[in-house]
Design an enzyme around this catalytic site. Structure first.
Site, short mmCIF file in Angstrom:
data_model
loop_
_atom_site.label_atom_id
_atom_site.label_comp_id
_atom_site.label_asym_id
_atom_site.label_seq_id
_atom_site.Cartn_x
_atom_site.Cartn_y
_atom_site.Cartn_z
N ARG A 105 0.83 -1.20 0.00
CA ARG A 105 0.00 0.00 0.00
C ARG A 105 0.86 1.24 0.00
O ARG A 105 1.73 1.42 0.86
CB ARG A 105 -0.92 0.00 1.22
CG ARG A 105 -1.89 1.16 1.24
CD ARG A 105 -2.90 1.04 2.36
NE ARG A 105 -2.29 1.08 3.68
CZ ARG A 105 -2.98 1.17 4.80
NH1 ARG A 105 -4.29 1.18 4.76
NH2 ARG A 105 -2.36 1.21 5.96
N THR A 109 -1.07 7.57 -1.10
CA THR A 109 -2.37 7.45 -1.76
C THR A 109 -3.25 6.37 -1.15
O THR A 109 -4.46 6.35 -1.40
CB THR A 109 -2.16 7.09 -3.25
OG1 THR A 109 -1.56 5.78 -3.35
CG2 THR A 109 -1.26 8.10 -3.92
N ASP A 201 -1.39 -3.78 12.76
CA ASP A 201 -0.83 -4.25 11.50
C ASP A 201 -0.71 -5.77 11.54
O ASP A 201 0.14 -6.31 12.26
CB ASP A 201 0.54 -3.61 11.26
CG ASP A 201 1.08 -3.91 9.86
OD1 ASP A 201 1.26 -5.09 9.54
OD2 ASP A 201 1.34 -2.96 9.12
N ASP A 204 2.80 -7.29 10.65
CA ASP A 204 3.79 -7.12 11.71
C ASP A 204 3.52 -8.07 12.87
O ASP A 204 4.46 -8.64 13.45
CB ASP A 204 3.78 -5.68 12.22
CG ASP A 204 4.49 -4.72 11.27
OD1 ASP A 204 5.21 -5.20 10.38
OD2 ASP A 204 4.30 -3.50 11.41
#
Length: 210
Positions: A105, A109, A201, A204
């Protein structure tokens, strides 16, 4: 067949998801829970696979049974976090093939950028299950499914642990023919594109890189 969206309410899935969300859950436990939830979700997502009647010799006679009717399957994780779900899926369907789609990602944006795509050569003969822990903006899932559709698979389903309403709507709008399975539907996305309350996340936490 009409597209469907399934938000699981099974007690086992919800219990494991509550532990998964906890910020104190260790990497080891997090990884194991992701696999367990993926296995439970796969059980339900394969409910409509066709079967055929067979006769099986038991020690005491002939049993009328059912077996899967020759359908081939493939699991396609969206790298990297999607890898965390694959082992759980394969525990139920060990004969399935595994493809990979690499997306990241763009932090500015929030849109997905593809860097890798490797799918089984006979993908057109397979029912494909795209797996990714999070459905946030929906961009990665939409792009991954678009890439797979170019190869004309038999069918596509999408499995995720947690979805945001924004991502779910985006995926539904972009691919109205794809069944969607989620362990949980959360409240919203924050300004950084993360699901709230979410679980942080996922990549992670699966791989211990937080």
């Amino acid at each position: 067949m009409d597209r469907k969206v399934v938000i699981f309410d099974h007690p086992l899935i919800q219990h494991k998801l509550s532990i998964l969300r906890n910020v104190e859950t260790s990497t080891k436990d997090f990884r194991e829970l992701v696999n367990e939830i993926a296995m439970l979700m796969t059980f339900e997502a394969t409910r409509d696979l066709p079967t055929e009647a067979v006769k099986v010799q038991t020690p005491c006679g002939i049993a009328d049974c059912k077996q899967m009717a020759g359908r081939k399957m493939a699991f396609v994780p969206i790298l990297r976090a999607g890898l965390g779900l694959v082992d759980g899926c394969l525990r139920l369907v060990p004969s399935a093939r595994v493809g990979h789609i690499g997306l990241y990602r763009d932090e500015t944006t929030l849109k997905p950028v593809e860097y890798y795509c490797k799918l089984p050569k006979d993908i057109e003969e397979r029912d494909v299950f795209v797996v990714d822990p999070m459905l946030a903006t929906g961009g990665s899932a939409i792009d991954a499914i678009s890439q797979i559709k170019l190869r004309n698979p038999r069918s596509i389903k999408f499995l995720c642990l947690i979805a945001a309403p924004e991502g779910l709507k985006a995926l539904e709008d972009a691919h109205p023919d794809v069944d969607i399975y989620c362990a949980g539907l959360d409240d919203h996305l924050n300004e950084n594109g993360y699901i709230v309350p979410g679980l942080g996340d996922a990549g992670d936490r699966i791989f211990g890189t937080k």
